[in-house]
Write a protein that holds these residues in place. Structure first.
Motif, PDB file in Angstrom:
ATOM      1  N   VAL A  53       1.050  -1.128  -0.046  1.00  0.00           N
ATOM      2  CA  VAL A  53      -0.020  -0.077  -0.055  1.00  0.00           C
ATOM      3  C   VAL A  53       0.941   1.191   0.244  1.00  0.00           C
ATOM      4  O   VAL A  53       0.410   2.248  -0.663  1.00  0.00           O
ATOM      5  CB  VAL A  53      -0.791   0.053   1.194  1.00  0.00           C
ATOM      6  CG1 VAL A  53      -1.658   1.292   1.267  1.00  0.00           C
ATOM      7  CG2 VAL A  53      -1.810  -1.170   1.043  1.00  0.00           C
ATOM      8  N   GLY A  54       2.001   1.262   0.697  1.00  0.00           N
ATOM      9  CA  GLY A  54       2.906   2.593   0.803  1.00  0.00           C
ATOM     10  C   GLY A  54       3.513   2.560  -0.696  1.00  0.00           C
ATOM     11  O   GLY A  54       3.491   3.656  -0.795  1.00  0.00           O
ATOM     12  N   ALA A  55       4.021   1.448  -1.330  1.00  0.00           N
ATOM     13  CA  ALA A  55       4.400   1.600  -2.629  1.00  0.00           C
ATOM     14  C   ALA A  55       3.569   2.582  -3.601  1.00  0.00           C
ATOM     15  O   ALA A  55       3.861   3.252  -4.321  1.00  0.00           O
ATOM     16  CB  ALA A  55       5.007   0.314  -3.355  1.00  0.00           C
ATOM     17  N   ARG A  56       2.270   1.918  -3.619  1.00  0.00           N
ATOM     18  CA  ARG A  56       1.139   2.560  -4.510  1.00  0.00           C
ATOM     19  C   ARG A  56       0.775   3.895  -3.935  1.00  0.00           C
ATOM     20  O   ARG A  56       0.724   4.853  -4.844  1.00  0.00           O
ATOM     21  CB  ARG A  56      -0.004   1.835  -4.251  1.00  0.00           C
ATOM     22  CG  ARG A  56      -0.153   0.274  -4.786  1.00  0.00           C
ATOM     23  CD  ARG A  56       0.277   0.249  -6.211  1.00  0.00           C
ATOM     24  NE  ARG A  56      -0.468   0.914  -7.095  1.00  0.00           N
ATOM     25  CZ  ARG A  56      -0.034   1.336  -8.330  1.00  0.00           C
ATOM     26  NH1 ARG A  56       1.118   1.240  -8.823  1.00  0.00           N
ATOM     27  NH2 ARG A  56      -0.813   2.108  -9.117  1.00  0.00           N
ATOM     28  N   THR A  57       0.770   4.266  -2.771  1.00  0.00           N
ATOM     29  CA  THR A  57       0.604   5.596  -2.331  1.00  0.00           C
ATOM     30  C   THR A  57       1.388   6.672  -2.669  1.00  0.00           C
ATOM     31  O   THR A  57       1.374   7.563  -3.251  1.00  0.00           O
ATOM     32  CB  THR A  57       0.579   5.863  -0.796  1.00  0.00           C
ATOM     33  OG1 THR A  57      -0.772   4.718  -0.261  1.00  0.00           O
ATOM     34  CG2 THR A  57       0.052   7.032  -0.230  1.00  0.00           C
ATOM     35  N   HIS A  58       2.831   6.091  -2.629  1.00  0.00           N
ATOM     36  CA  HIS A  58       3.911   7.046  -3.042  1.00  0.00           C
ATOM     37  C   HIS A  58       4.132   7.221  -4.616  1.00  0.00           C
ATOM     38  O   HIS A  58       4.254   8.471  -5.207  1.00  0.00           O
ATOM     39  CB  HIS A  58       5.498   6.323  -2.921  1.00  0.00           C
ATOM     40  CG  HIS A  58       5.610   6.848  -1.132  1.00  0.00           C
ATOM     41  ND1 HIS A  58       5.883   7.797  -0.640  1.00  0.00           N
ATOM     42  CD2 HIS A  58       5.737   5.608  -0.174  1.00  0.00           C
ATOM     43  CE1 HIS A  58       5.979   7.795   0.361  1.00  0.00           C
ATOM     44  NE2 HIS A  58       5.874   6.647   0.956  1.00  0.00           N
ATOM     45  N   ALA A  59       3.889   6.230  -5.410  1.00  0.00           N
ATOM     46  CA  ALA A  59       3.639   6.375  -6.761  1.00  0.00           C
ATOM     47  C   ALA A  59       2.549   7.260  -7.203  1.00  0.00           C
ATOM     48  O   ALA A  59       2.914   7.831  -8.230  1.00  0.00           O
ATOM     49  CB  ALA A  59       3.404   4.952  -7.681  1.00  0.00           C
ATOM     50  N   ILE A  60       1.455   6.980  -6.495  1.00  0.00           N
ATOM     51  CA  ILE A  60       0.166   7.937  -6.932  1.00  0.00           C
ATOM     52  C   ILE A  60       0.551   9.283  -6.562  1.00  0.00           C
ATOM     53  O   ILE A  60       0.220  10.214  -7.462  1.00  0.00           O
ATOM     54  CB  ILE A  60      -1.120   7.155  -6.425  1.00  0.00           C
ATOM     55  CG1 ILE A  60      -1.402   6.021  -7.227  1.00  0.00           C
ATOM     56  CG2 ILE A  60      -2.200   8.340  -6.625  1.00  0.00           C
ATOM     57  CD1 ILE A  60      -2.333   5.164  -6.427  1.00  0.00           C
ATOM     58  N   THR A  61       1.098   9.524  -5.598  1.00  0.00           N
ATOM     59  CA  THR A  61       1.330  10.938  -4.974  1.00  0.00           C
ATOM     60  C   THR A  61       2.196  11.683  -6.083  1.00  0.00           C
ATOM     61  O   THR A  61       2.139  12.750  -6.398  1.00  0.00           O
ATOM     62  CB  THR A  61       1.865  10.886  -3.640  1.00  0.00           C
ATOM     63  OG1 THR A  61       0.932  10.334  -2.786  1.00  0.00           O
ATOM     64  CG2 THR A  61       2.216  12.372  -3.140  1.00  0.00           C
ATOM     65  N   ARG A  62       3.200  10.911  -6.460  1.00  0.00           N
ATOM     66  CA  ARG A  62       4.215  11.361  -7.191  1.00  0.00           C
ATOM     67  C   ARG A  62       3.796  11.595  -8.726  1.00  0.00           C
ATOM     68  O   ARG A  62       3.659  12.832  -9.261  1.00  0.00           O
ATOM     69  CB  ARG A  62       5.344  10.777  -7.396  1.00  0.00           C
ATOM     70  CG  ARG A  62       6.834  11.006  -8.486  1.00  0.00           C
ATOM     71  CD  ARG A  62       7.560  10.048  -8.242  1.00  0.00           C
ATOM     72  NE  ARG A  62       7.571   8.846  -9.023  1.00  0.00           N
ATOM     73  CZ  ARG A  62       7.519   7.691  -8.068  1.00  0.00           C
ATOM     74  NH1 ARG A  62       7.511   7.791  -6.976  1.00  0.00           N
ATOM     75  NH2 ARG A  62       7.239   6.465  -8.523  1.00  0.00           N
ATOM     76  N   HIS A  63       2.741  10.837  -9.325  1.00  0.00           N
ATOM     77  CA  HIS A  63       2.058  10.965 -10.454  1.00  0.00           C
ATOM     78  C   HIS A  63       1.272  12.327 -10.511  1.00  0.00           C
ATOM     79  O   HIS A  63       1.097  12.944 -11.384  1.00  0.00           O
ATOM     80  CB  HIS A  63       1.403   9.686 -10.711  1.00  0.00           C
ATOM     81  CG  HIS A  63       0.390   9.951 -11.763  1.00  0.00           C
ATOM     82  ND1 HIS A  63       0.795   9.725 -13.150  1.00  0.00           N
ATOM     83  CD2 HIS A  63      -0.932  10.346 -12.195  1.00  0.00           C
ATOM     84  CE1 HIS A  63      -0.119   9.935 -14.111  1.00  0.00           C
ATOM     85  NE2 HIS A  63      -1.254  10.348 -13.463  1.00  0.00           N
ATOM     86  N   LEU A  64       0.586  12.226  -9.019  1.00  0.00           N
ATOM     87  CA  LEU A  64      -0.479  13.483  -9.184  1.00  0.00           C
ATOM     88  C   LEU A  64       0.280  14.858  -9.130  1.00  0.00           C
ATOM     89  O   LEU A  64      -0.037  16.027  -9.884  1.00  0.00           O
ATOM     90  CB  LEU A  64      -1.466  13.365  -8.122  1.00  0.00           C
ATOM     91  CG  LEU A  64      -2.531  12.287  -8.195  1.00  0.00           C
ATOM     92  CD1 LEU A  64      -3.155  11.949  -6.771  1.00  0.00           C
ATOM     93  CD2 LEU A  64      -3.591  12.546  -9.285  1.00  0.00           C
ATOM     94  N   LEU A  65       1.382  15.032  -8.517  1.00  0.00           N
ATOM     95  CA  LEU A  65       2.188  16.251  -8.700  1.00  0.00           C
ATOM     96  C   LEU A  65       2.975  16.356  -9.831  1.00  0.00           C
ATOM     97  O   LEU A  65       2.691  17.622 -10.279  1.00  0.00           O
ATOM     98  CB  LEU A  65       3.308  15.938  -7.409  1.00  0.00           C
ATOM     99  CG  LEU A  65       3.033  16.248  -6.022  1.00  0.00           C
ATOM    100  CD1 LEU A  65       4.106  15.630  -5.029  1.00  0.00           C
ATOM    101  CD2 LEU A  65       2.551  17.466  -5.751  1.00  0.00           C
ATOM    102  N   GLU A  66       3.588  15.442 -10.564  1.00  0.00           N
ATOM    103  CA  GLU A  66       4.488  15.638 -11.581  1.00  0.00           C
ATOM    104  C   GLU A  66       3.371  15.672 -12.817  1.00  0.00           C
ATOM    105  O   GLU A  66       3.630  16.660 -13.831  1.00  0.00           O
ATOM    106  CB  GLU A  66       5.140  14.310 -12.004  1.00  0.00           C
ATOM    107  CG  GLU A  66       6.413  14.401 -10.803  1.00  0.00           C
ATOM    108  CD  GLU A  66       7.087  13.121 -11.101  1.00  0.00           C
ATOM    109  OE1 GLU A  66       7.022  12.195 -12.018  1.00  0.00           O
ATOM    110  OE2 GLU A  66       8.303  12.805 -10.287  1.00  0.00           O
ATOM    111  N   GLN A  67       2.199  15.016 -13.047  1.00  0.00           N
ATOM    112  CA  GLN A  67       1.298  15.111 -14.046  1.00  0.00           C
ATOM    113  C   GLN A  67       0.282  16.206 -14.101  1.00  0.00           C
ATOM    114  O   GLN A  67      -0.266  16.582 -15.334  1.00  0.00           O
ATOM    115  CB  GLN A  67       0.685  13.689 -14.431  1.00  0.00           C
ATOM    116  CG  GLN A  67       1.769  12.592 -14.745  1.00  0.00           C
ATOM    117  CD  GLN A  67       2.877  12.893 -15.924  1.00  0.00           C
ATOM    118  OE1 GLN A  67       2.179  13.449 -16.913  1.00  0.00           O
ATOM    119  NE2 GLN A  67       4.172  12.773 -15.704  1.00  0.00           N
ATOM    120  N   HIS A  68      -0.130  16.453 -12.907  1.00  0.00           N
ATOM    121  CA  HIS A  68      -1.340  17.355 -12.897  1.00  0.00           C
ATOM    122  C   HIS A  68      -1.000  18.544 -11.861  1.00  0.00           C
ATOM    123  O   HIS A  68      -1.928  19.431 -11.716  1.00  0.00           O
ATOM    124  CB  HIS A  68      -2.565  16.682 -12.045  1.00  0.00           C
ATOM    125  CG  HIS A  68      -3.048  15.214 -13.056  1.00  0.00           C
ATOM    126  ND1 HIS A  68      -3.747  15.541 -14.026  1.00  0.00           N
ATOM    127  CD2 HIS A  68      -2.720  14.082 -12.948  1.00  0.00           C
ATOM    128  CE1 HIS A  68      -3.856  14.426 -14.763  1.00  0.00           C
ATOM    129  NE2 HIS A  68      -3.516  13.574 -13.956  1.00  0.00           N
TER     130      HIS A  68
END
Length: 292
Positions: A53-68
Motif C-alpha cells: 500500500v505504501g508503494a502505491r501511495t507514493h507512486a500515485i502521489t508522485r504521479h499527481l504532482l508531476e502530471q497534474h
C-alpha cells in the motif's frame, strides 16, 4: 504562468469508494478543480500489506504532482492513510495533506448507549495507527470493531450493475448481513450499539443494505464532510483557495482498472458525465518506498 490557487486538488483511493469523499469536497469547495484517481487495478488495499500500500501511495502521489501539478492531496482511503501518510507528509512537507481515519471521536459525541460499532477493512482496523487511536479513547465508550473482508470489493463490483429493487440476495447484502450479525444487537436499548462508524469510504454506498440491517434508530458516522472541512481549513491557511471567478469547476477522474466501472460510479454518485473519466497506468516504485 498558472497561479497555484487555480491548480487542482488531488484525491485518491484504492477504488471508487473515495468518490464519497470527492462528493463532499465538491460540495464544500465548489470553485475548486479536482483530479481523482481510483487505483482499482490494485484494489482492495485493505487486504494488502503495508509495504504494498505504501508503494502505491507514493507512486500515485508522485504521479499527481508531476502530471497534474496538484496543490493539495486528499488520501481518501483509510488503509492508505494508516500505512503511508506519515511517509508522504515527511517526503512532501510543503504539500497540504489530508488523510482519513475511522471517525470514532465524532461517534463519542452522539452515542447514548456507550456502545459504538466500527466497520472497516482489516488493513485499517489492525493498523498501529487505529490501535493507538482506540487506546487514546479507552474508557470513554465500548467499541465493537468488525473487519469486513471482501465488502469494499463487492461494492466495487456492483457499481456498473442496475440498482436492485431490494438489497437482499446481492453479494454486498450477504457480506453486510454476515458482519452486522457478528457485532451483536443494534438499537437504542441498554447494551445495544446505537452508533455505527463507517470506516471505509466504500461503505456509504452500501447505506441502504446497512440501514435495513441495523434499523432506523442507529446513527451512521462517515468521514466525507469532516475531511472536506479540514481540506478547506488547510487551503485557507496556505492561501490556496481558488477564486470564485477562476472559471467553471472541473473534475477529471482516472482509474488504473476498468473504465466502465468508474464511469458508472461517477454518473450514479456524482452526476458526472462519462467523458470526464479516463484510464491511466502507474507503476509502483517499491525500491523508493523501502528506502523511505
Amino acid at each position: 504562468m498558472t497561479s497555484p490557487n487555480s491548480q487542482p486538488i488531488g484525491v485518491f483511493d484504492s477504488g471508487v469508494g473515495g468518490l464519497s469523499v470527492l462528493r463532499a469536497l465538491r460540495a464544500e469547495l465548489p470553485h475548486e478543480r479536482f483530479v481523482y484517481l481510483a487505483d482499482s487495478a490494485h484494489a482492495p488495499y485493505g487486504e494488502r500489506g503495508d509495504a504494498y500500500v505504501g508503494a502505491r501511495t507514493h507512486a500515485i502521489t508522485r504521479h499527481l504532482l508531476e502530471q497534474h501539478g496538484i496543490k493539495a492531496l486528499v488520501v481518501a482511503c483509510n488503509t492508505a492513510t494508516a500505512a503511508a501518510i506519515h511517509e508522504v507528509r515527511s517526503r512532501y512537507p510543503a504539500l497540504p495533506l489530508v488523510g482519513l481515519e475511522p471517525a470514532v471521536k465524532p461517534a463519542l459525541a452522539v452515542t447514548q448507549t456507550g456502545r459504538v460499532g466500527v466497520i472497516g477493512t482489516r488493513g485499517t482496523l489492525t493498523s498501529a495507527k487505529f490501535g493507538k487511536l482506540l487506546a487514546s479513547l479507552q474508557g470513554q465508550a465500548e467499541f465493537v470493531v468488525q473487519p469486513c473482508d471482501g465488502l469494499a470489493h463487492a461494492i466495487e463490483r456492483s457499481v456498473d450493475k442496475p440498482v436492485p429493487a431490494s438489497p437482499q440476495g446481492t453479494e454486498t447484502w450477504e457480506l453486510c448481513e454476515r458482519y452486522i450479525d457478528a457485532m451483536g444487537a443494534f438499537g437504542t436499548g441498554a447494551g445495544a450499539i446505537d452508533t455505527l462508524v463507517l470506516g471505509c469510504t466504500h461503505y456509504i454506498f452500501a447505506e441502504r443494505d446497512l440501514r435495513t440491517l441495523v434499523g432506523p434508530e442507529v446513527r451512521f458516522i462517515e468521514t466525507g464532510e469532516p475531511v472536506a472541512r479540514q481540506t478547506r481549513r488547510l487551503l485557507e491557511s496556505a492561501g490556496l483557495l481558488a477564486a470564485a471567478a477562476s472559471g467553471a469547476p472541473q473534475a477529471q477522474l482516472f482509474t488504473t482498472g476498468g473504465l466502465p466501472q468508474l464511469q458508472a460510479a461517477a454518473q450514479r454518485w456524482l452526476n458526472l458525465p462519462a467523458d470526464c473519466c479516463q484510464t491511466v497506468a502507474i507503476a509502483s516504485d517499491t525500491t523508493e518506498h523501502s528506502a523511505a
